[in-house]
Design an enzyme around this catalytic site. Structure first.
Site, PDB file in Angstrom:
ATOM      1  N   CYS A 110       0.867  -1.173   0.000  1.00  0.00           N
ATOM      2  CA  CYS A 110       0.000   0.000   0.000  1.00  0.00           C
ATOM      3  C   CYS A 110       0.909   1.230   0.000  1.00  0.00           C
ATOM      4  CB  CYS A 110      -0.905  -0.017   1.229  1.00  0.00           C
ATOM      5  SG  CYS A 110      -2.014   1.406   1.333  1.00  0.00           S
ATOM      6  N   CYS A 117      -2.210  14.722   3.359  1.00  0.00           N
ATOM      7  CA  CYS A 117      -3.313  14.660   2.403  1.00  0.00           C
ATOM      8  C   CYS A 117      -4.155  15.926   2.513  1.00  0.00           C
ATOM      9  CB  CYS A 117      -4.188  13.427   2.681  1.00  0.00           C
ATOM     10  SG  CYS A 117      -5.530  13.212   1.480  1.00  0.00           S
ATOM     11  N   CYS A 121     -10.575  13.660   4.926  1.00  0.00           N
ATOM     12  CA  CYS A 121     -11.725  12.804   5.235  1.00  0.00           C
ATOM     13  C   CYS A 121     -11.903  12.682   6.744  1.00  0.00           C
ATOM     14  CB  CYS A 121     -11.548  11.424   4.609  1.00  0.00           C
ATOM     15  SG  CYS A 121     -11.499  11.455   2.803  1.00  0.00           S
ATOM     16  N   CYS A 124     -10.163   9.684   8.718  1.00  0.00           N
ATOM     17  CA  CYS A 124      -8.801   9.317   8.317  1.00  0.00           C
ATOM     18  C   CYS A 124      -7.751  10.099   9.098  1.00  0.00           C
ATOM     19  CB  CYS A 124      -8.627   9.557   6.814  1.00  0.00           C
ATOM     20  SG  CYS A 124      -7.012   9.061   6.180  1.00  0.00           S
ATOM     21  N   GLY A 169      -2.363  10.334   1.109  1.00  0.00           N
ATOM     22  CA  GLY A 169      -2.547  11.228  -0.022  1.00  0.00           C
ATOM     23  C   GLY A 169      -3.649  10.806  -0.968  1.00  0.00           C
ATOM     24  N   GLU A 170      -3.986  11.702  -1.869  1.00  0.00           N
ATOM     25  CA  GLU A 170      -4.976  11.486  -2.934  1.00  0.00           C
ATOM     26  C   GLU A 170      -4.221  11.290  -4.245  1.00  0.00           C
ATOM     27  OE1 GLU A 170      -7.257  10.882  -5.620  1.00  0.00           O
ATOM     28  OE2 GLU A 170      -8.513  11.214  -3.846  1.00  0.00           O
ATOM     29  N   SER A 201      -6.808   4.338  -5.751  1.00  0.00           N
ATOM     30  CA  SER A 201      -7.994   4.678  -4.969  1.00  0.00           C
ATOM     31  C   SER A 201      -8.125   6.196  -4.894  1.00  0.00           C
ATOM     32  CB  SER A 201      -7.892   4.099  -3.552  1.00  0.00           C
ATOM     33  OG  SER A 201      -9.024   4.460  -2.782  1.00  0.00           O
ATOM     34  N   SER A 224     -13.653   5.984  -3.193  1.00  0.00           N
ATOM     35  CA  SER A 224     -14.094   6.079  -1.799  1.00  0.00           C
ATOM     36  C   SER A 224     -15.454   6.767  -1.769  1.00  0.00           C
ATOM     37  CB  SER A 224     -13.070   6.863  -0.969  1.00  0.00           C
ATOM     38  OG  SER A 224     -11.831   6.179  -0.937  1.00  0.00           O
ATOM     39  N   HIS A 226     -18.426   5.920   0.462  1.00  0.00           N
ATOM     40  CA  HIS A 226     -18.736   6.070   1.884  1.00  0.00           C
ATOM     41  C   HIS A 226     -20.159   6.525   2.191  1.00  0.00           C
ATOM     42  CE1 HIS A 226     -14.660   5.005   2.345  1.00  0.00           C
ATOM     43  NE2 HIS A 226     -14.169   6.173   2.001  1.00  0.00           N
ATOM     44  N   ASN A 299     -11.761   2.030  10.862  1.00  0.00           N
ATOM     45  CA  ASN A 299     -10.671   1.658  11.763  1.00  0.00           C
ATOM     46  C   ASN A 299     -10.463   2.731  12.821  1.00  0.00           C
ATOM     47  OD1 ASN A 299      -9.707  -0.904  10.602  1.00  0.00           O
ATOM     48  ND2 ASN A 299      -9.270   0.345   8.797  1.00  0.00           N
ATOM     49  N   CYS A 342      -6.596   0.743   6.802  1.00  0.00           N
ATOM     50  CA  CYS A 342      -7.183   1.839   6.024  1.00  0.00           C
ATOM     51  C   CYS A 342      -7.526   3.029   6.924  1.00  0.00           C
ATOM     52  CB  CYS A 342      -8.432   1.329   5.323  1.00  0.00           C
ATOM     53  SG  CYS A 342      -9.281   2.555   4.320  1.00  0.00           S
TER      54      CYS A 342
END
Length: 354
Positions: A110, A117, A121, A124, A169-170, A201, A224, A226, A299, A342
């Site tokens: 990953c 980022c 979110c 996150c 990051g995005e 992602s 993502s 959600h 998480n 995640c």
């Protein structure tokens, strides 16, 4: 003369660089093999290039591996690495070794694509420290190479098989460098990781989803999602205010029509929000879309105050999607005990901040 990061160059670019400095072009092919396939960490490890040529190469190119600050191993054999970059910034990335756990012959990394980022979110940890900068293609590829080098000290045959751009990051806000990194990792003389074994992602950067469809690099795409409610998604993923669900889903439809590839839609399940109504909204939104839903019980991140729903709520959410004909799976949990799952990655480990 600006010296180029050798780990961020394609094989063709290395060959051209060698020609420009008066080194035979076959040296470029040799270099690419040593740097990308062998994952060497310094010039002294390169054994079949003469000293005179190597000196010329070092004048034009730099080889600077990431500095491994820490490594932590989960109970399920997931490994989290904290790397320092050349400018002192730091990133985390994660190795999920399914080969050791379930003999699936799959080793997935990953990868992070930015320092921090900018999306922010709500669930996150990465965005809590803000955004610093994009990673270069060499820094992106370097995560794979340095993990490979470290693991080959234990297993000389170690090879990364899959890459997910789901770390810090995005990725689509660092589009060019990410795609170049993918191109380098895919090259046969290097890591030779298949395009379809790599997945980007995104939080929903609609214009770049359209561009990805046009460029069509054969990589997987995960979105993502959600929530299928704009008001809720605004709170969970602030970029939704810029690219609301209507625009996002149009871009996704264009992507599947152009590529004929299924999109994975990720849905974080949060206690109190994983309701029957929320599941119905997701099912309705994805009707007619070439889609698969990946459910991710949120998480733990101390600052968010969010908790996972119980098993009955998770199964109920999944059941609604199944009944509406939407393929659904539950994300296999890995590395939660070391904050490697995640939404848990940071620029330094939480244990250092306490």
């Amino acid at each position: 003369m600006v010296r180029s990061d050798i780990r961020g160059l394609t094989e063709a670019e290395l060959i051209l660089a060698c020609q420009e400095i008066g080194v035979p072009k076959f040296r470029g092919r040799q270099l690419f093999h040593w740097i990308q396939q062998k994952a060497v960490q310094n010039w002294d490890e390169i054994k079949n290039i003469g000293k005179a040529d190597l000196i010329k190469i070092q004048e034009r190119l730099i080889l600077v591996p990431l500095l491994q600050l820490k490594e932590q191993v989960s109970q399920d054999e997931t490994r989290k690495f904290l790397f320092e970059l050349a400018d002192g910034q730091s990133i985390e990335c994660v190795l999920m070794d399914y080969d050791r756990v379930k003999s699936r012959n799959r080793r997935t990394v990953c990868v992070s694509t930015q320092v921090g980022c900018p999306v922010g979110c709500a669930f996150c940890a990465t965005g809590l420290g803000g955004w610093q900068r994009n990673l270069s293609s060499g820094e992106i590829v370097g995560q794979i190479l340095d993990i490979t080098h470290a693991m080959r000290q234990e297993d000389p045959d170690f090879q990364v098989t899959n890459v997910v751009f789901m770390g810090m990051g995005e990725p689509l806000l660092n589009y060019d460098e990410v795609l170049k990194g993918i191109q380098i990792l895919n090259q046969e003389a290097g890591q030779n990781i298949g395009m379809r074994r790599m997945t980007i992602s995104t939080s929903g950067v609609a214009p770049k989803i359209r561009q990805l469809a046009q460029d069509n690099p054969q990589v997987g795409l995960a979105v993502s999602l959600h929530s299928a409610n704009n008001e809720i998604r605004n709170d969970l993923i602030p970029i939704n205010r810029r690219y609301p669900l209507e625009e996002l889903m149009k871009a996704c439809q264009e992507y599947t029509e152009r590529t004929n590839r299924r999109i994975t839609f990720e849905v974080a399940l949060i206690a109190g929000q994983a309701t029957h109504k929320a599941a119905e909204e997701v099912a309705q939104l994805l009707q007619g879309q070439l889609a698969h839903v990946n459910l991710i019980p949120v998480n733990p991140v101390v600052e968010t105050g969010m908790a996972r729903p119980d098993g009955a709520e998770i199964q109920g959410f999944a059941r609604v999607l199944e009944q509406r004909g939407i393929p659904v799976s539950l994300r296999e949990e890995k590395g939660t005990d070391i904050d490697a799952a995640c939404g848990q990655l940071r620029r330094q480990w939480e244990s250092d901040e306490k």
